[in-house]
Structures are given as structure tokens and as C-alpha cells.
Design a protein around this motif. Structure first.
Motif, PDB file in Angstrom:
ATOM      1  N   TRP A 106      32.047  62.254  25.323  1.00 47.96           N
ATOM      2  CA  TRP A 106      32.147  62.560  23.895  1.00 47.96           C
ATOM      3  C   TRP A 106      31.600  63.940  23.568  1.00 47.96           C
ATOM      4  CZ3 TRP A 106      34.184  60.411  19.476  1.00 47.96           C
ATOM      5  CH2 TRP A 106      34.892  59.219  19.668  1.00 47.96           C
ATOM      6  N   ARG A 107      30.483  64.319  24.160  1.00 46.74           N
ATOM      7  CA  ARG A 107      29.968  65.668  23.911  1.00 46.74           C
ATOM      8  C   ARG A 107      30.776  66.670  24.724  1.00 46.74           C
ATOM      9  NH1 ARG A 107      24.084  68.150  25.715  1.00 46.74           N
ATOM     10  NH2 ARG A 107      24.414  70.233  24.837  1.00 46.74           N
ATOM     11  N   THR A 108      30.752  66.512  26.018  1.00 46.98           N
ATOM     12  CA  THR A 108      31.574  67.301  26.923  1.00 46.98           C
ATOM     13  C   THR A 108      32.062  66.366  28.027  1.00 46.98           C
ATOM     14  OG1 THR A 108      29.692  67.915  28.318  1.00 46.98           O
ATOM     15  CG2 THR A 108      30.267  69.426  26.528  1.00 46.98           C
ATOM     16  N   GLN A 109      33.090  66.760  28.715  1.00 48.42           N
ATOM     17  CA  GLN A 109      33.608  65.947  29.802  1.00 48.42           C
ATOM     18  C   GLN A 109      32.561  65.830  30.912  1.00 48.42           C
ATOM     19  OE1 GLN A 109      37.122  68.565  29.681  1.00 48.42           O
ATOM     20  NE2 GLN A 109      38.321  66.730  30.153  1.00 48.42           N
ATOM     21  N   GLY A 110      32.376  64.611  31.394  1.00 47.20           N
ATOM     22  CA  GLY A 110      31.440  64.372  32.479  1.00 47.20           C
ATOM     23  C   GLY A 110      30.054  63.953  32.033  1.00 47.20           C
ATOM     24  N   GLU A 111      29.759  64.037  30.736  1.00 46.99           N
ATOM     25  CA  GLU A 111      28.461  63.617  30.221  1.00 46.99           C
ATOM     26  C   GLU A 111      28.581  62.261  29.520  1.00 46.99           C
ATOM     27  OE1 GLU A 111      26.225  67.877  29.279  1.00 46.99           O
ATOM     28  OE2 GLU A 111      26.461  66.382  27.710  1.00 46.99           O
TER      29      GLU A 111
ATOM     30  N   GLU B 293      31.584  69.062  21.843  1.00 49.41           N
ATOM     31  CA  GLU B 293      31.655  70.426  22.380  1.00 49.41           C
ATOM     32  C   GLU B 293      32.854  70.578  23.320  1.00 49.41           C
ATOM     33  OE1 GLU B 293      27.871  71.419  24.125  1.00 49.41           O
ATOM     34  OE2 GLU B 293      26.750  70.609  22.412  1.00 49.41           O
ATOM     35  N   ARG B 294      33.830  69.692  23.178  1.00 51.29           N
ATOM     36  CA  ARG B 294      35.004  69.722  24.052  1.00 51.29           C
ATOM     37  C   ARG B 294      35.924  70.879  23.657  1.00 51.29           C
ATOM     38  NH1 ARG B 294      36.423  64.163  26.478  1.00 51.29           N
ATOM     39  NH2 ARG B 294      38.370  65.266  26.877  1.00 51.29           N
TER      40      ARG B 294
END
Length: 497
Positions: free
Chosen positions: A86-91, A395-396
């Protein structure tokens, strides 16, 4: 609205209709006749399979045995939602039902944690102080018989909403609720007052009543179509208008949490039940085709598909008045918020409980109707803001959808809440907000908002003292987990399945 209420008709079944019938039959005197009209020919949405902790209170008030409920609805325990990408991919991060840390006096726990992170080199995350999180990470659950608030572990359920509706139907009929099978063809109105007087079915049968509950789903047959109450469109804040849902086989390991997985086209849910897994993808048709959404969903299913995927269309928003004249809309007839935070069933529960608390079978209702509508509006608006929060703080950079969600003009209350937390680490709670400080804290931190400061009160404690307190607290949170069963072991032992 005046006059005695001796007969009530609930239009529509499903989860909304039968939760309403069950609570009314429990609260109201037996002299009030309750009839529910539904048709098996009309499908139900049926994707509301994840809940939040207040469902326990609802079931307990009805006198429902938890073991029987879990067994008959193929239910599992829910401690949290895991947000992935949701924040960035992979997190990823969790929004748990617990409260990280403990009450430590004047300042909230996050201020102690923030100082230790900024100045003392603490390498523990906020969630390392959260018992719900620790259990999720190890797929464990057990009921803790302790009055120590450090060991409180609030939980909710995953269950088959269709089976829950059937469960409540059996309960309600035993309480005296009369079920009628049939499709409503005509709604009869009083030509002078505009009040609804009765429903006529396709086969000619008529059912008159003094009060009506509209549980007809997104059709809004009584409140919107007949009484003309307008619908407020919130798609400028929450543009998702489509979902595709499909069931898959049960998982080898059933986690005690819901998964919410962000993709470039929207987000995907995974809800683990004991007999299958509920799956779906939520997206905006303005940014994504149905084919693209379907491909994304089917490429990311956790197990073998059961049945055919089905498309759902919706418009995020709410009716301008949930109670108008002698009709209250409950469930999807009153509005729709995407199931990101599992609030669909809660909003049914909340509306029914609010109605019963304010209800009287005699007297005038003008002030009651106004109070009911005012509280309903505040509640759904704060839930709406909480959902917007997840989208806006991303932040995507992989799609126009996510970039545009960062550029939203936020509702003022939400913008102020984010700004306050970013500047000071403080969180204020709104009246009728079902999400308490710990929920806002976890999502804002999880989405990358780091407060610029902590409360100066914390500087009155030495670094050594703070470190020792946090170490002891973390150990206290971890202590029960080693003694717990796996989530599946608990379910088998508890329900006898």
C-alpha cells in the motif's frame, strides 16, 4: 412521525435484513409483529465476510454461543488486516485490533516509542509491542484469561456471510419473526402524508405495516425509489466503482488476519475461512478495464478457484437521510463504502443498535429522526475518511490511479488529522469514530507518516529508565505467545470441528 407502531415490515433479507430482524425480535415486545419479505430469486452481494470486534457485542447480546456460531458459519478468528504494497511495492504493515504498548500516563505510547527511536537507537517497530501483531506473525491464537490490560487481545471474525444470514434467520424465526417469500412489485404510499403503508408482492399478497426497514440493497426500493431520498456520491474521493469476487479452496495454513494487497489497478482481499477462501479485487473502471482486473485477480489467487468470478458495480456514498418518514434504510440501501476496513457488517449492526436505542412504539419522532440521521452521518463520514487515508498516503509510482490518489483534495477533518500527527505525533478522536487512536496511529505510520516531534513530557524520563520500561513491556507482550496454540488448532479444539 406519530402514532403507535404495532407492525414492522423488513423489506429484504441477507445479512442486513436478518441482523435487523434478530435484534428487533430481541429488543421489542412480543406484541410488535415483525415480518421480513425476501425472495430467493434476488441475489445478495455476500462479500462482507470480515468483521471488526463490535460483532462480538452484537452476538453476545442476542445470546449466541460463540462456538456454535463459528462452527455453523465456517468462521475463523481475525486479529488484524495486513496491508501489503500500500505504501510502496514490497512493503507491508498491520492494522491490528490491539493497542501497541500500554497506557503510560500523560502521553500516549507512541511518544515514548518515538523518543527511543530518535534518540536511543531503539530498533523495535511499534508493532513489536502489539500482542495481536505477534500472534499474526506466528499464526497463533488463544483466549487469554487475564485482567492485565497489557494482555488484552481484541478480535473479530471471518465467516461466510450467507451462512450467518441463515443462522440469524433460524434465530429470528424462533423469536417470532415471520418470513415471507416473494418479490415486491408495488409500494403503497399514503397520498397525503407520503408515508409508506404497505408492500404488494407479484402474486398479489399485500403486507401493511406502521414502520418499514429498507434492506433492499443498492436498489433502495423504499427509501430512494419510493420516498425520493437522494444519494450523495463520494466517488471524487473514492473512485473505485467495481469489484470482482471469487472463492478459492481453503488454505493449508489459515492466518488469523485478513490480507489487503495493493496492485497497480486497485487492491485485492483474501479472507480465510475454514472451508474456503474469499477473494476479490476492487478497482475503478475509469483507470482499469474489467479484463485487466480479472487477470490481476486470477494471477494472484492463493488456491484453486471454486465457481465462476462475479462482477459487482457500486457507487461510493450514502443517502442524504437514512431515516425518512416511516422508513429506515439499513445496509447497502443506506450507502456503500468499499470493504477495505471490513466495516460493511459493522454499519448494519450500528444502524440497528442505534435504531433500537432510540425506538419507541409510541409518540413523536421528529427529534429522534434528526438525532439518528446526524449520528449516522458522522459515523459513516469518519469511516470514509479512514479509508481515504490509506489511498492518499501512498508512495506508489506504477499507475495513474495511485498518483491521482495522492493528489486528492481531502475532507478538512482528515487533512487536519494527518497534519497534526505529522507535526506532533498527536491524534485526536472524533465523536462516533469507530476507529480509535491506535488504528489511526498504525495506518499513518504504516503509510509512511513519521512525526517530526514527540511530546516534551517524555524528556522528563532518563534514557536508561525509558529503555528499561520498553524492554520490560516488550517482553511482557511476547510472554503469552509461546504458550498459544496455532490458529487452526484453536479452531478445531474450540468448535469441535
Amino acid at each position: 412521525m406519530t402514532g403507535a407502531i404495532n407492525r414492522i415490515v423488513i423489506a429484504g433479507g441477507g445479512t442486513a435484513g436478518w441482523m435487523t430482524a434478530a435484534m428487533m425480535s430481541k429488543v421489542l415486545p412480543k406484541s410488535v409483529e415483525i415480518t421480513l419479505v425476501e425472495s430467493e430469486a434476488i441475489g445478495i452481494v455476500g462479500v462482507g465476510e470480515a468483521t471488526i470486534p463490535p460483532i462480538q457485542t452484537f452476538n453476545q447480546y442476542l445470546g449466541i454461543d460463540e462456538k456454535a456460531f463459528l462452527k455453523e458459519t465456517n468462521g475463523s478468528i481475525k486479529l488484524a488486516i495486513k496491508f501489503e504494497n500500500w505504501r510502496t511495492q514490497g512493503e507491508s504493515y498491520y492494522h491490528t485490533f490491539g493497542s501497541p504498548g500500554a497506557n503510560m500516563g500523560f502521553s500516549s505510547f507512541q511518544h515514548y516509542w518515538l523518543r527511543a527511536k530518535k534518540e536511543l537507537g531503539l530498533n523495535a517497530s511499534l508493532w513489536d509491542f502489539d500482542l495481536n501483531y505477534l500472534c499474526c506473525e506466528q499464526n497463533k491464537f488463544n483466549k487469554i484469561n487475564s485482567n492485565n490490560p497489557i494482555h488484552q487481545m481484541p478480535y473479530a471474525y471471518h465467516f461466510d456471510s450467507g451462512l450467518y444470514g441463515q443462522f440469524l434467520r433460524r434465530y429470528s424465526e424462533k423469536q417470532g419473526v415471520k418470513r415471507v417469500e416473494g418479490i415486491i412489485q408495488h409500494v403503497k404510499q399514503n397520498p397525503n402524508s407520503g408515508f409508506i403503508e404497505g408492500l404488494q408482492l407479484e402474486d398479489g399478497r399485500q403486507f401493511e405495516a406502521d414502520f418499514f426497514v429498507d434492506c433492499t440493497g443498492t436498489r433502495g426500493l423504499l427509501l430512494q425509489q419510493t420516498l425520493g431520498v437522494q444519494y450523495q456520491d463520494w466517488s471524487h474521493w473514492l473512485p473505485a466503482d467495481s469489484a470482482i469476487a471469487v472463492a478459492t479452496e481453503e488454505l493449508d495454513i489459515i492466518p488469523p488476519y485478513t490480507r489487503s494487497i495493493a496492485h497497480n489497478v486497485g487492491w485485492q482481499w483474501q479472507i480465510p475461512l475454514t472451508h474456503r477462501t474469499g477473494n476479490g479485487i476492487v478497482y475503478s473502471s475509469s483507470y482499469c478495464s474489467d479484463d485487466n482486473a480479472m487477470e490481476t485477480l486470477t494471477d494472484n489467487l492463493p488456491s484453486k478457484m471454486l465457481g465462476t468470478p462475479r462482477k459487482l458495480s457500486f457507487k461510493t456514498g450514502k443517502v442524504e437521510k437514512q431515516w425518512h418518514k416511516n422508513v429506515v434504510a439499513i445496509g447497502l440501501a443506506s450507502g456503500f463504502l468499499e470493504p477495505l476496513e471490513s466495516t460493511s457488517i459493522y454499519l448494519i449492526q450500528s444502524a440497528v443498535v442505534r435504531l433500537m436505542k432510540m425506538f419507541s412504539t409510541q409518540g413523536h419522532y421528529g427529534s429522534v429522526i434528526n438525532a439518528f440521521n446526524r449520528e449516522s452521518d458522522i459515523e459513516i463520514e469518519t469511516i470514509r475518511d479512514f479509508i481515504i487515508l490509506h489511498y492518499n498516503l501512498n508512495e506508489r509510482t506504477d499507475s495513474d490511479f495511485w498518483r491521482d490518489m495522492r493528489d486528492l483534495t481531502l475532507p478538512p477533518r482528515l487533512a487536519q488529522k494527518i497534519e497534526l500527527f505529522r507535526d506532533s505525533g498527536a491524534i485526536f478522536n472524533d465523536q462516533y469514530d469507530i476507529f480509535l487512536d491506535a488504528s489511526w496511529l498504525q495506518v499513518m505510520l504504516g503509510q509512511g507518516v513519521t512525526p517530526a516531534s514527540y511530546h516534551p513530557n517524555i524528556d522528563g524520563m532518563s534514557g536508561t529508565e525509558l529503555t528499561n520500561i520498553l524492554t520490560q513491556l516488550r517482553q511482557a507482550k511476547q510472554a503469552p505467545v509461546a504458550q498459544m496454540m496455532s490458529h487452526q488448532q484453536f479452531l478445531k479444539k474450540y468448535t469441535g470441528a
